[in-house]
Design an enzyme around this catalytic site. Structure first.
Site, PDB file in Angstrom:
ATOM      1  N   ASN A 133       0.873  -1.176   0.000  1.00 51.45           N
ATOM      2  CA  ASN A 133       0.000   0.000   0.000  1.00 51.45           C
ATOM      3  C   ASN A 133       0.913   1.231   0.000  1.00 51.45           C
ATOM      4  OD1 ASN A 133      -1.877   1.986   0.439  1.00 51.45           O
ATOM      5  ND2 ASN A 133      -2.809   1.020   2.234  1.00 51.45           N
ATOM      6  N   ARG A 139      -2.422  -1.816  -3.604  1.00 55.61           N
ATOM      7  CA  ARG A 139      -3.720  -1.210  -3.319  1.00 55.61           C
ATOM      8  C   ARG A 139      -3.864   0.078  -4.130  1.00 55.61           C
ATOM      9  NH1 ARG A 139      -5.529   2.474   1.640  1.00 55.61           N
ATOM     10  NH2 ARG A 139      -7.741   2.523   1.153  1.00 55.61           N
ATOM     11  N   HIS A 181     -13.257   1.727   0.456  1.00 54.75           N
ATOM     12  CA  HIS A 181     -13.083   0.637   1.422  1.00 54.75           C
ATOM     13  C   HIS A 181     -13.594  -0.704   0.890  1.00 54.75           C
ATOM     14  CE1 HIS A 181     -13.708   3.981   4.656  1.00 54.75           C
ATOM     15  NE2 HIS A 181     -12.418   3.800   4.487  1.00 54.75           N
ATOM     16  N   ARG A 198     -14.341  14.407   8.579  1.00 57.08           N
ATOM     17  CA  ARG A 198     -15.140  14.666   7.375  1.00 57.08           C
ATOM     18  C   ARG A 198     -16.617  14.750   7.736  1.00 57.08           C
ATOM     19  NH1 ARG A 198     -12.798   9.681   4.062  1.00 57.08           N
ATOM     20  NH2 ARG A 198     -10.732   9.892   4.970  1.00 57.08           N
ATOM     21  N   GLU A 254      -7.358  -5.947   5.006  1.00 57.06           N
ATOM     22  CA  GLU A 254      -7.280  -5.576   3.591  1.00 57.06           C
ATOM     23  C   GLU A 254      -6.021  -6.146   2.937  1.00 57.06           C
ATOM     24  OE1 GLU A 254      -8.208  -1.682   5.281  1.00 57.06           O
ATOM     25  OE2 GLU A 254      -9.134  -1.206   3.362  1.00 57.06           O
TER      26      GLU A 254
END
Ligand code: ADP
Length: 392
Positions: free
Chosen positions: A7, A88, A177, A236, A379
């Protein structure tokens, strides 16, 4: 077969090397401050965590440092043992609905999609190019955060905006995600012992999204064109009235970039609590009677249950709700607050079972109408699994 899961961020590189199909982690680590001075990295091997300081001027040097560690720690005798490297990628647009082998065409599409993920896609491309130089004989693959959501029906991914905005500018819901939602949904189906399931997966971390998944396929998700849609997150705002943006720009003379900064970095839990973006601090605030923290948590939970209710109706029922990521796996109080709000649907919390952090577990009573589980996400493993399938 050894598979590396990668990643790459603009100044970081996170990696895990697996022995597949055993899913055994041989070494993992994180390299930080690449190309910006004072670089360092931490690796985990044989249960030990080691920190090293070394200048890493670019991602190629980061991969070279990784190679030195692999060889120095005798994780591999030859680099050719690593048959696949899975990268990723945050944004795959509507080009990619599954993991792909890297080709020039794939790379140029990822670059083309950079305007939709300006912080992430260019970093991934840099990582892929560097990995190709350092591991020329490994199969390189790309695993997209958006791919799992490509099965959404059009009525769920279109916005009610001029159609030409979709055709000309590709404005639509892509979600995020996806790798995590897919991983926990697969695991939930394993636990339930069947695949004809209706699941609501709640990936709630610093960033947060919820998906509706029928028979293993995503039918709806809360993130949108960008990761600032749906849920209230650490910093956010998630869903808001779109007209707030031009209104505040006129009132304050803020530029698009300035407003973007506010809605992404100065909103959410941080703005309402006036304290922190971190759920742990909100929980401490609530324990001390802080009114702002109490309000922030109410809003945070309300938005999550709004989405659960919406997807429950959309799927015409639900077999299981899954909690994952930082808050979902660790916040006993947030899970309790969410499940208590769902009591009208017959969902019943098992308080003792819920009193756990980071463990896979059923947290509802036997008489609960919907089973709720904590399933820690992975992940990196999902990336390794997909890459293994393509490499073998
Ligand atoms: P990211 O979206 O950056 O990958 P994570 O999934 O790692 O984030 O989630 C990080 C968040 O998880 C933290 O900001 C914090 O709010 C929450 N978190 C982590 N541990 C706990 C805990 N023990 N209790 C409550 N919240 C926690």
């Amino acid at each position: 077969m050894k598979i590396l899961s990668v990643n790459a961020g603009s100044s970081s590189l996170k990696f895990q090397l697996y022995e597949m199909p055993e899913e055994k982690v041989l070494i993992s680590g994180l390299m930080e401050r690449i190309g910006i001075g004072d670089s360092f990295y931490t690796i985990k091997i044989n249960g030990q965590k080691i920190k090293k300081t070394q200048e890493l001027n670019n991602h190629e040097e980061a991969f070279e440092a990784l190679v030195k560690e692999l060889e120095g720690n005798h994780v591999v005798d030859s680099l050719d043992e690593i048959k696949g490297i899975g990268h990723r990628v945050v944004q795959g647009g509507d080009y990619f609905n599954k993991t792909e082998v890297v080709t020039d065409d794939v790379l140029s599409k990822i670059e083309e999609l950079s305007s939709l993920a300006p912080l992430h896609n260019p970093a991934a491309v840099t990582g892929i190019k560097a990995a190709k130089e350092v591991f020329p004989n490994a199969l390189q693959t790309v695993v997209f955060d958006t791919a799992f959501h490509q099965t959404m029906p059009k009525e769920n991914y279109l916005y009610a905006l001029p159609y030409s905005w979709y055709t000309d500018y590709k404005i639509r819901r892509y979600g995020a995600h996806g790798t995590s939602h897919k991983y926990v949904a697969q695991r939930a189906n394993e636990i339930l012992g069947r695949t004809d399931t209706k699941l609501i997966t709640c990936h709630i971390g610093n960033g947060a999204s919820i998906s509706a998944i029928v028979n293993g396929k995503c039918v709806n998700t809360s993130m949108g064109l960008t990761p600032n849609a749906g849920l209230i997150m650490g910093t956010r705002c998630g869903d808001i009235d779109a007209s707030i943006i031009p209104y505040i720009m006129e009132k304050t003379n803020m530029s698009p970039k300035e407003v973007d900064n506010v809605i992404n970095k100065q909103s959410g839990l941080l703005a309402i609590s006036k304290k922190s973006s971190d759920s742990r601090d909100i929980e401490d605030g609530i324990a001390n009677g802080d009114e702002n923290c109490i309000l922030a948590q109410k809003m945070y939970v309300r938005r999550i249950t709004d989405y659960i209710a919406k997807y429950y109706v959309e799927m015409k029922g639900c077999d299981a709700i899954i909690f994952t990521a930082g808050v979902g796996e660790n916040s006993v109080d947030t899970r309790r607050d969410i499940i208590n709000e769902l009591s009208v649907l017959g969902v019943e919390l098992d308080s003792d079972a819920n009193n756990v952090r980071g463990k896979e577990r059923l947290i509802t009573t036997p008489s609960s109408s919907i089973k709720c589980y904590i399933i820690p996400t992975d992940e990196e493993l999902m990336i390794a699994k997909d890459t293994y399938e393509l490499a073998k």
